[in-house]
Design an enzyme around this catalytic site. Structure first.
Site, mmCIF file in Angstrom:
data_model
loop_
_atom_site.group_PDB
_atom_site.id
_atom_site.type_symbol
_atom_site.label_atom_id
_atom_site.label_comp_id
_atom_site.label_asym_id
_atom_site.label_seq_id
_atom_site.Cartn_x
_atom_site.Cartn_y
_atom_site.Cartn_z
ATOM 1 N N ILE A 1 -7.810 4.125 -3.837
ATOM 2 C CA ILE A 1 -8.615 3.442 -4.857
ATOM 3 C C ILE A 1 -10.080 3.527 -4.411
ATOM 4 O O ILE A 1 -10.371 3.482 -3.203
ATOM 5 C CB ILE A 1 -8.177 1.957 -4.994
ATOM 6 C CG1 ILE A 1 -6.647 1.833 -5.192
ATOM 7 C CG2 ILE A 1 -8.933 1.257 -6.123
ATOM 8 C CD1 ILE A 1 -6.072 2.453 -6.442
ATOM 9 N N TYR B 1 -1.101 -0.507 10.262
ATOM 10 C CA TYR B 1 -1.328 -0.794 8.839
ATOM 11 C C TYR B 1 -0.067 -0.465 8.026
ATOM 12 O O TYR B 1 0.382 -1.261 7.196
ATOM 13 C CB TYR B 1 -2.534 0.012 8.347
ATOM 14 C CG TYR B 1 -2.954 -0.297 6.925
ATOM 15 C CD1 TYR B 1 -3.587 -1.495 6.612
ATOM 16 C CD2 TYR B 1 -2.720 0.614 5.898
ATOM 17 C CE1 TYR B 1 -3.969 -1.776 5.308
ATOM 18 C CE2 TYR B 1 -3.109 0.341 4.591
ATOM 19 C CZ TYR B 1 -3.734 -0.857 4.301
ATOM 20 O OH TYR B 1 -4.103 -1.141 3.001
ATOM 21 N N ALA B 2 0.514 0.712 8.305
ATOM 22 C CA ALA B 2 1.709 1.129 7.560
ATOM 23 C C ALA B 2 2.866 0.165 7.812
ATOM 24 O O ALA B 2 3.575 -0.232 6.880
ATOM 25 C CB ALA B 2 2.102 2.548 7.963
ATOM 26 N N SER C 1 2.682 -2.991 8.680
ATOM 27 C CA SER C 1 2.422 -4.285 8.037
ATOM 28 C C SER C 1 2.690 -4.213 6.535
ATOM 29 O O SER C 1 3.248 -5.140 5.938
ATOM 30 C CB SER C 1 0.984 -4.738 8.305
ATOM 31 O OG SER C 1 0.045 -3.919 7.628
ATOM 32 N N SER D 1 0.845 -1.206 0.000
ATOM 33 C CA SER D 1 0.000 0.000 0.000
ATOM 34 C C SER D 1 0.872 1.245 0.000
ATOM 35 O O SER D 1 2.005 1.221 0.509
ATOM 36 C CB SER D 1 -0.880 0.016 1.252
ATOM 37 O OG SER D 1 -1.458 1.275 1.437
HETATM 38 P P1 NAP Z 1 -11.646 -5.913 1.001
HETATM 39 O O1 NAP Z 1 -12.671 -5.509 0.007
HETATM 40 O O2 NAP Z 1 -11.903 -5.675 2.448
HETATM 41 O O3 NAP Z 1 -11.342 -7.463 0.750
HETATM 42 C C1 NAP Z 1 -10.477 -8.181 1.573
HETATM 43 C C2 NAP Z 1 -10.997 -9.589 1.703
HETATM 44 O O4 NAP Z 1 -10.080 -10.293 2.567
HETATM 45 C C3 NAP Z 1 -12.386 -9.665 2.373
HETATM 46 O O5 NAP Z 1 -13.201 -10.593 1.700
HETATM 47 C C4 NAP Z 1 -12.047 -10.144 3.772
HETATM 48 O O6 NAP Z 1 -13.086 -10.855 4.403
HETATM 49 C C5 NAP Z 1 -10.845 -11.037 3.505
HETATM 50 N N1 NAP Z 1 -10.082 -11.302 4.710
HETATM 51 C C6 NAP Z 1 -9.845 -10.459 5.753
HETATM 52 N N2 NAP Z 1 -9.139 -11.088 6.698
HETATM 53 C C7 NAP Z 1 -8.910 -12.339 6.241
HETATM 54 C C8 NAP Z 1 -8.255 -13.469 6.797
HETATM 55 N N3 NAP Z 1 -7.680 -13.441 8.005
HETATM 56 N N4 NAP Z 1 -8.215 -14.612 6.074
HETATM 57 C C9 NAP Z 1 -8.792 -14.663 4.849
HETATM 58 N N5 NAP Z 1 -9.456 -13.640 4.295
HETATM 59 C C10 NAP Z 1 -9.513 -12.488 4.991
HETATM 60 O O7 NAP Z 1 -10.217 -5.248 0.701
HETATM 61 P P2 NAP Z 1 -9.658 -4.497 -0.621
HETATM 62 O O8 NAP Z 1 -10.016 -3.070 -0.518
HETATM 63 O O9 NAP Z 1 -10.009 -5.271 -1.836
HETATM 64 O O10 NAP Z 1 -8.080 -4.594 -0.340
HETATM 65 C C11 NAP Z 1 -7.345 -5.762 -0.714
HETATM 66 C C12 NAP Z 1 -5.889 -5.549 -0.339
HETATM 67 O O11 NAP Z 1 -5.401 -4.352 -0.918
HETATM 68 C C13 NAP Z 1 -5.654 -5.405 1.160
HETATM 69 O O12 NAP Z 1 -4.445 -6.052 1.504
HETATM 70 C C14 NAP Z 1 -5.535 -3.910 1.349
HETATM 71 O O13 NAP Z 1 -4.762 -3.582 2.480
HETATM 72 C C15 NAP Z 1 -4.828 -3.517 0.064
HETATM 73 N N6 NAP Z 1 -5.030 -2.121 -0.331
HETATM 74 C C16 NAP Z 1 -6.286 -1.645 -0.580
HETATM 75 C C17 NAP Z 1 -6.441 -0.318 -0.982
HETATM 76 C C18 NAP Z 1 -7.797 0.240 -1.293
HETATM 77 O O14 NAP Z 1 -7.893 1.395 -1.679
HETATM 78 N N7 NAP Z 1 -8.854 -0.523 -1.170
HETATM 79 C C19 NAP Z 1 -5.319 0.514 -1.129
HETATM 80 C C20 NAP Z 1 -4.059 -0.020 -0.861
HETATM 81 C C21 NAP Z 1 -3.931 -1.341 -0.486
HETATM 82 P P3 NAP Z 1 -14.079 -10.039 5.393
HETATM 83 O O15 NAP Z 1 -14.791 -9.046 4.520
HETATM 84 O O16 NAP Z 1 -14.949 -11.084 5.984
HETATM 85 O O17 NAP Z 1 -13.172 -9.358 6.395
#
Ligand code: NAP
Length: 249
Positions: free
Chosen positions: A191, A158-159, A161, A146
């Site tokens: 995003i 978060y940062a 990790s 991220s």
């Molecule tokens: P998201 O929509 O919350 O999807 C993450 C998925 O991971 C959810 O289905 C969640 O299930 C699942 N999950 C959480 N904890 C888990 C565990 N212990 N074991 C297995 N599955 C688990 O997230 P996203 O926005 O698509 O982000 C995906 C990745 O991109 C993350 O690593 C995030 O930090 C990174 N990221 C996102 C953004 C952004 O703008 N969205 C920006 C930079 C980086 P639950 O819903 O049940 O928790």
């Protein structure tokens, strides 16, 4: 490697980037082993494409990781791509003077974020890279870091990790390169996802957009395309690829 030759494990496949990658790559002909903790999200994804197999697993629990990775390799020894995408975004100030009686960052929150965002990447890669090497599978480990890895205020855990994820990517690029396994991190900026809107007040998000040369948030599709590029370009290794509209230049 072409996407249609890839056999891809995707963590956090139930929502957001993970779900979008599963659907996009399966449509292009890749075999997808989708992992998530959310039962209903996995049920709904399974019906979407014949190329998608789903697995319920908490990737922050190494016992569950070992069992799930064992099941996937029992199905398909040639699995050759791992996308470590599962993550949770949690904000907290290190010292919040408005928070009583304890103004300090919660230790439980710190541990939870490190377990889900950092330990899971270690557990998954430990298990999958070993199987890839033993089966002589060339391929790639793609880690979702991220922009926060650079040190966003209010995101100590978060940062930290996400910086660890970027750092492990470089280590593995050096260690696994000799086996033909590349490691690449993707660092999305702001995003347009539900998680971004949950984590940030709209006023704060507007300020970040204003600082971004392209004056907008990114799309999920733009992140998916970058992951596809990282899988397909066989000479990209050890890089952290920014997808942030120029925010960090
Ligand atoms: P998201 O929509 O919350 O999807 C993450 C998925 O991971 C959810 O289905 C969640 O299930 C699942 N999950 C959480 N904890 C888990 C565990 N212990 N074991 C297995 N599955 C688990 O997230 P996203 O926005 O698509 O982000 C995906 C990745 O991109 C993350 O690593 C995030 O930090 C990174 N990221 C996102 C953004 C952004 O703008 N969205 C920006 C930079 C980086 P639950 O819903 O049940 O928790």
């Amino acid at each position: 490697m072409k996407i249609n030759e890839a056999k891809i494990i995707i963590t956090g496949a139930g929502s957001g980037f993970g779900r979008a990658m599963s659907l996009d790559f399966s449509k292009q002909g890749a075999k997808i082993y989708a992992i998530d903790i959310d039962t209903s999200a996995m049920k709904s994804l399974k019906g979407e494409d014949v190329n998608i197999e789903t697995f319920l697993c908490d990737v922050s629990d190494n016992i569950q990781v070992e069992k799930t990775v064992g099941e996937i390799y029992a199905l398909d020894k040639k699995t050759n791509v791992l996308i470590n995408n599962a993550g949770i975004m949690k904000n907290a100030l290190m010292v919040n003077i408005m928070s009583r009686p304890d103004s300090r960052h919660s230790i439980d929150l710190w541990k939870k974020v490190i377990e889900v965002n950092q330990n899971s990447v270690f557990y998954m890669t430990r298990s999958v890279a070993d199987k890839m090497i033993r089966n002589r599978n060339k391929g790639a480990i793609i880690n979702i870091s991220s922009i926060s890895a650079r040190g966003n205020a209010g995101q100590t855990a978060y940062a930290a990790s996400k910086a660890a994820v970027a750092s492990m990517t470089k280590v593995w690029a050096k260690e696994f390169g000799v086996f033909g396994i590349r490691s690449v991190a993707i660092a999305p900026g702001f995003i347009d996802t539900a998680g971004t809107h949950d984590a940030l007040e709209e006023k704060m998000l507007a300020q970040w957009i204003d600082k971004t040369p392209l004056k907008r948030t990114g799309t999920i599709e733009e992140v998916v395309k970058t992951v596809a590029f990282a899988i397909e370009n066989d000479f990209v290794n050890g890089e952290v690829i920014n997808v942030n509209g120029g925010l960090t230049i």
